[in-house]
Design a protein around this motif. Structure first.
Motif, short mmCIF file in Angstrom:
data_model
loop_
_atom_site.label_atom_id
_atom_site.label_comp_id
_atom_site.label_asym_id
_atom_site.label_seq_id
_atom_site.Cartn_x
_atom_site.Cartn_y
_atom_site.Cartn_z
N LEU C 22 0.87 -1.47 -0.11
CA LEU C 22 0.27 0.13 0.42
C LEU C 22 0.79 1.29 -0.30
O LEU C 22 0.82 2.32 -0.91
CB LEU C 22 -0.67 0.12 1.02
N GLN C 23 2.28 1.48 0.72
CA GLN C 23 3.06 2.34 0.97
C GLN C 23 2.84 2.78 -0.32
O GLN C 23 3.11 3.76 -1.20
CB GLN C 23 3.88 1.92 1.86
N LEU C 26 0.94 3.98 -2.80
CA LEU C 26 0.63 5.49 -2.40
C LEU C 26 1.65 5.92 -3.15
O LEU C 26 1.60 7.58 -3.24
CB LEU C 26 -0.01 5.65 -1.20
N THR C 27 2.70 5.84 -2.77
CA THR C 27 5.24 6.14 -2.95
C THR C 27 3.99 6.56 -4.23
O THR C 27 5.05 8.05 -5.40
CB THR C 27 5.65 5.72 -2.61
N THR C 29 1.62 7.00 -6.66
CA THR C 29 0.65 7.54 -7.08
C THR C 29 1.63 8.88 -6.69
O THR C 29 1.06 9.92 -7.73
CB THR C 29 -0.54 7.36 -5.84
N ILE C 30 1.64 9.20 -6.31
CA ILE C 30 2.13 10.79 -5.91
C ILE C 30 2.96 11.32 -6.19
O ILE C 30 3.24 12.74 -7.24
CB ILE C 30 2.32 10.96 -3.77
N SER C 34 3.66 13.61 -9.06
CA SER C 34 4.04 14.79 -8.76
C SER C 34 4.96 15.52 -9.52
O SER C 34 4.90 16.36 -10.73
CB SER C 34 4.17 14.77 -7.77
N LEU C 282 6.85 20.48 -4.93
CA LEU C 282 5.90 18.93 -5.05
C LEU C 282 8.04 17.79 -4.81
O LEU C 282 7.53 17.08 -4.76
CB LEU C 282 6.13 18.85 -6.86
N LEU C 351 -5.56 8.90 -10.43
CA LEU C 351 -5.33 10.85 -9.58
C LEU C 351 -5.33 11.32 -10.79
O LEU C 351 -5.60 12.51 -10.93
CB LEU C 351 -3.87 10.27 -8.74
N LEU C 355 -6.68 15.11 -11.67
CA LEU C 355 -6.30 16.60 -11.90
C LEU C 355 -6.81 17.12 -12.24
O LEU C 355 -6.40 18.45 -13.11
CB LEU C 355 -4.94 16.00 -11.67
N MET C 358 -9.14 19.16 -12.42
CA MET C 358 -9.15 20.28 -11.60
C MET C 358 -8.60 21.13 -11.59
O MET C 358 -8.80 22.30 -12.00
CB MET C 358 -9.05 19.55 -10.06
N LEU C 359 -6.84 20.68 -12.40
CA LEU C 359 -6.13 21.22 -12.65
C LEU C 359 -6.42 21.40 -14.28
O LEU C 359 -5.09 22.93 -14.41
CB LEU C 359 -5.13 20.95 -11.89
#
Lengths: 437, 238, 403
Positions: C22-23, C26-27, C29-30, C34, C282, C351, C355, C358-359
């Motif tokens: 999971l870590q 998530l890592t 993904t971010i 980024s 970021l 994600l 984004l 949103m952006l």
């Protein structure tokens, strides 16, 4: 008993200093990052005038291009035309209301050695000051007669008063703005609402203006304006009058409407006014007039920037990674303690007391991580202030709410992270643990 | 088969030197079943570790199946352990996350052996110990005696020449101990050399040869007959 | 390979494995999103403004005195500046690229309110504009001195000539920019502008605008009470002239205020300050995240080694070489990481979709996904190497110890 658990927790934390430090660091980094971004978002989205935010309404009239809305989806312009501003000021049923715009002029202090400086002013109606509850250091705002009679009066910001009059009570004195003399009627105390809700169009995080003058002077003196101007159609005539009569929007318009019936009445007026104007060939779009209270307005205008929101959610995901990390490390830690846990169980400790003991340990780690994270957040906010410069200087201070939030978030996070490892450690069968180790 | 001459093992800490073995000499021939007894701290575990190539020694010589062990590096010793020695531990040392089949498979995995042969060997070994029908169980679902039988199957699967058993019945009740012991005797009958470390004199009596370790030395080498005679004498006097 | 038994061992110890996976997910993904955002912003920052930014600066002036005569004062100022040694050229303008504030209008190839129009930025310049900005005229001609008109603040009249950028020409004339030369376009629905020249590139003042490459130069001096002067110097003379010109202008006449004297390099920095800031945030996030995740893997792998000391000893006793033990942990970690990065790939795309919404970011390029997976695999293997190495050192004699 709590003291005993506390002592046990401290002992246990000291026993594996590296592991404990890793956990504290993980929580601290996660809290630091997320608190930094949450603080900025919180400041962006905070209510600048909590006691009146439900009574103050930004007025929107849809005078825009029949072929396309001002902004998707079908949003009317965020400012109004001069024609409509003057009409509403005359006829709209509000106890208090004001049209306003920004002006950009040079102030010439008296005296030989003082250098003239450029200043931003706000041209507004006298109701502005009582509507937005501006604090006065000296004097007051001007009255409606001054509005109507084009009186050359001004209210100064505290800073301007200090620059020009050395901070003394300047009410009654004259000040030269843009080559004309104005009589000072009031001096404001520090007043810098964040966000600058009454004019988000020209920068929701800009400082408040240096001076205030009656709105009607803009047209009569043809004052140089500053700030956003949007037009969808060329004006029919040349010159300043042509500009005033054009369909360009450049005026912010606010009304104070304390009760629901007043709000309803006001909106009805806007719609009937628009219907009348349609007969004159204006308002070519379907009826779409709106009033929004302060928080609705900031939401509609997107005051909290999407970029900031995204960074906040990314940093919250980062906190989540840090928590997964802490869960892993706590699992490690509590598993190495399974012998001790088994022994305590055998010696009569109930599952729940052991659970509490270990949750306290997790809580202490969270508290330490939170405190450290707070320092990191302060550093992070400093960093943001350095990176983004003046635009964010009012967004990067931690108030008590945010400090409490940070510590609370850290402890809750650590307890949540501690829950599963604790539960696992405590569900060890004492006999099995003692026998096999 | 196993030949130790004047083996020494010294443990050094900052202040103390402990002589776990001093001038330990022993000769075990092919096909023997030897019991090694001795009180706690006598050095029998150190002997076992050295015999099983789990530990190095400080001085002396050790030949295993004619190979001089002293000059071997870690990998070579791993290989030798894997191919020539089977281990049976007091606490079974089964891997709790693996089922019986995979547990017995562990030593075979470290040999270049194809899947078919491994499967055959595992099934035979489990058959031998009477657990062929429980291959998919995990260790915690078995009794202690059954677990030890799995450990024996694991030791047998690689068809080692030489079996080292460390208190194989130490964690078992007498009934289970008996079944494990007779299993070992069967294995020995089929030609595998066995050295068994135990502190239980009764078990030592069942093997054809037993030696006693005391203070790091082979203090006596006693033939079974002699011991039983001695015991009979004691009984006669009692 | 020994994958099956590793998998079955993992399936009995899901928690630790799941935590790491999971870590990692998530890592990834971010980090991947980024990096994508950073690249996207960097791409915007790397766009050239089209003007000379190295040897240029801009200042604002504003007249306030009673005797201030903008027409004569401006010409006097421009002549004074242009004759200073070290100055290449100077021009009065309402704005410049990267400044963030300016004038925009719509142009159409036909008249009337319903004609299809194209938004463009407007710079008011005289015949020195092209030289002062340092832009390349690639077709047609520059303005002549007699084409320059005076424009009052509220005037709605436009001069009859214009110079446009290649990008604007292409947008107006269906991608055939060369055909724009000599054509007439309409501003304010009805007023004709003849395109006399085309310049290669000159950005609009707003770097976030989708039409940032669309620019129209019109031949006008402005009489707005204040404007900007854009000055180009010989290489190396800019900093000296920035102070000198400001002091001299003030000394020459005190009835106007000279303010915001900024080199174009400063203007660029200010213009992309928030881009830069976001990217720094970021990047910091990525570094912290990588460290935290790597330490997390180290921690959990050490835990898993500690927990399995006995079985590692047993495996060693049963003949496993050190390499086998090392490999066991590396393969195990590889499997966990693989699960993590596959999950991560799905989450990354998820994600990105948020984004994009949103952006207004573009969709992520496909190669970011495998690249991100590879990086995370690498981080995972590096992080587990230490604990795995430690596991190798566990003595096989541990197997005979009863505790």
């Amino acid at each position: 008993m709590f003291g005993y658990y506390l002592r046990l927790a401290m002992l246990s934390i000291k026993r594996n200093p590296i592991l404990s430090a890793l956990m504290v660091a993980a929580i601290a980094v996660g809290i630091g990052a997320s608190m930094t971004t949450i603080t900025v978002n919180y400041a962006m989205g905070s209510n600048p005038i909590p006691h009146k935010s439900e009574q103050l309404f930004a007025v929107q009239l849809d005078t825009w291009d029949p072929n396309q809305p001002f902004r998707e989806p079908d949003t009317p312009p965020d400012q109004v035309t001069y024609l409509d501003a003057t009409a509403l000021m005359k006829m709209a049923p509000a106890a208090k209301q004001t049209a306003m715009t920004k002006t950009f002029q040079v102030i010439e202090p008296q005296g030989e050695d003082v250098i003239p400086f450029d200043a931003l002013g706000r041209a507004a109606f006298g109701d502005f000051f009582s509507m937005f509850d501006t604090p006065f250091l000296y004097g007051n705002g001007w009255d409606r007669d001054s509005d109507d009679s084009l009186a050359m009066v001004t209210v100064l910001s505290k800073e301007t008063n200090e620059k020009v009059f050395g901070g003394e009570n300047s009410v009654g004195k004259f000040i030269r703005i843009g080559g004309k003399d104005y009589r000072v009627v009031g001096v404001l105390d520090d007043w810098n609402p964040i966000p600058k809700f009454y004019d988000v169009t020209n920068g929701p995080f800009n400082d408040s203006e240096d001076f205030y003058i009656p709105f009607n002077l803009v047209a009569s003196l043809e004052l140089p304006r500053s700030g956003n101007t949007n037009c969808w159609k060329p004006s029919n005539e040349d010159g300043y009058q042509g500009f005033l009569n054009s369909e360009c929007v450049w005026i912010q318009f606010w009304a104070e409407l304390p009760t629901e019936s007043e709000q309803e009445e006001y909106l009805n007026f806007l719609n009937s006014y628009a219907t009348q104007q349609k007969e004159l060939g204006r308002f070519p779009r379907p009826l779409n007039n709106r009033i929004n209270n302060v928080m609705q307005w900031m939401d509609q205008q997107g005051v909290v920037q999407d970029g900031a929101k995204v960074v906040m959610w990314l940093s919250i995901m980062f906190l989540l990674v840090c928590l997964l990390n802490t869960i892993g490390l706590l699992l490690t830690k509590f598993t190495t303690k399974s012998g001790e846990i088994g022994l305590r169980r055998a010696l009569g400790a109930s599952k729940s007391t052991l659970f509490v003991q270990h949750l306290i340990e997790a809580g202490i780690i969270g508290l330490m991580g939170g405190l450290l994270g707070l320092f990191l957040a302060m550093g992070g906010l400093q960093g943001i202030a350095m990176l983004f410069g003046n635009d964010v200087k009012d967004l990067v201070s931690l108030d008590t709410t945010m400090v409490a939030t940070a510590i609370g978030l850290a402890i809750v996070s650590a307890l949540l992270a501690g829950l599963y490892p604790t539960w696992r450690a405590c569900s060890i069968q004492p006999a099995v643990q003692l026998k096999t180790q | 088969m196993l030949k130790m001459n004047n083996i020494k093992k010294v443990f050094r800490t900052e202040v103390v030197e402990t002589h776990a073995l001093r001038d330990f000499s022993l000769n075990v021939d092919e096909g023997e079943f030897v019991a090694v007894t001795g009180p706690s701290g006598s050095g029998k575990t150190t002997f076992l570790n050295i015999a099983g190539l789990l530990e190095t020694f400080t001085g002396g010589e050790y030949f295993l199946d004619g190979v001089d062990v002293k000059g071997l590096n870690d990998n070579q010793r791993s290989k030798l352990r894997n191919e020539k020695i089977g281990f049976i531990f007091q606490s079974f040392n089964l891997i709790p996350d693996l089922n019986l089949f995979d547990n017995v498979d562990v030593p075979l995995r470290y040999r270049a052996m194809n899947a078919k042969e491994r499967k055959e060997r595992i099934e035979n070994a489990l058959e031998t110990v009477g657990l062929a029908n429980r291959m998919k169980h995990i260790p915690s679902q078995l009794s202690g005696g059954q677990q030890q039988r799995v450990a024996i199957a694991r030791a047998l699967a690689g068809s080692p020449r030489f079996l080292l058993a460390d208190e194989p019945t130490g964690n078992l009740d007498s009934e289970m101990a008996e079944s494990v012991m007779s299993l070992l005797e069967d294995i020995n009958q089929k030609g595998t050399t066995i050295i068994m470390v135990t502190h239980d004199p009764k078990l030592a009596l069942r093997t054809p040869r037993s030696i006693a370790v005391k203070d790091g030395l082979v203090s006596e080498v006693v033939r079974k007959e002699a011991v039983s005679e001695a015991n009979e004498n004691v009984a006669a006097f009692a | 390979m020994e994958i099956k038994p590793i998998l079955s061992a993992l399936s009995r110890n899901k928690t630790g494995a799941l935590l790491i996976a999971l870590q990692i997910a998530l890592t990834m993904t971010i980090i991947v999103n980024s990096v994508f955002m950073i690249q996207h912003r960097q791409g915007q920052m790397d766009r050239e403004s089209g003007i000379n930014e190295a040897d240029t600066f801009i200042l604002s002036y504003m007249g306030f005195a009673e005797d201030y005569n903008e027409k004569t004062q401006l010409i006097e100022d421009l002549n004074f500046i242009r004759e200073l040694p070290g100055v290449v050229d100077a021009v009065q303008t309402n704005s410049a690229p990267l400044t963030g504030g300016g004038w925009s209008m719509s142009l159409a190839t036909e008249t009337g309110p319903d004609a299809d129009d194209v938004g463009t930025a407007i710079y008011f310049v005289d015949d020195h504009g092209v030289n002062a900005f340092g832009v390349n005229l690639i077709a047609g001609r520059n303005f002549t001195a007699d084409e320059i008109i005076w424009r009052e603040r509220t005037s709605t009249k436009w001069p009859g000539q214009g110079v446009i950028t290649k990008a604007l020409a292409a947008d107006l004339f269906e991608d055939d920019w060369q055909s724009a030369l000599g054509k007439t376009v309409y501003i304010s629905e009805t007023q004709p502008i003849n395109i006399v020249g085309i310049i290669d590139k000159m950005q609009a003042p707003w770097n976030g605008w989708s039409g940032v490459e669309r620019t129209l130069l019109v031949p006008s001096y402005t009489e707005f009470g204040g404007a900007r002067i854009f000055i180009r110097t010989e290489p190396g003379e800019r900093d000296r002239l920035m102070t000198e010109i400001e002091e001299q202008l003030v000394a020459n006449y005190k009835g106007r205020l000279i303010r915001r004297v900024r080199s174009m390099e400063e203007v660029r920095t200010d213009s992309y300050r928030s881009h830069n800031g976001m990217n720094t945030i970021l990047k910091t996030l990525i570094i912290c995240l990588t460290v935290v995740t790597a330490l997390g893997i180290v921690g959990l792998a050490s835990f898993s080694v500690n927990r399995r000391k006995k079985q590692i000893g047993t495996r060693r006793a049963l003949g496993a070489r050190k390499l086998d033990i090392l490999r066991y942990f590396m393969v195990e970690n590889f499997l966990i990481t693989t699960f993590g990065v596959v999950l991560g790939a799905v989450m990354t795309i998820g994600l990105n979709m948020v984004l994009v919404d949103m952006l207004d970011l573009p969709k992520i390029d496909w190669y970011y996904i495998p690249a991100g997976m590879a990086v995370l695999w690498f981080i995972g293997l590096m992080a587990v190497f230490g604990p795995a190495k430690k596991a190798c050192q566990i003595s096989p004699a541990l197997a005979t110890r009863s505790v």
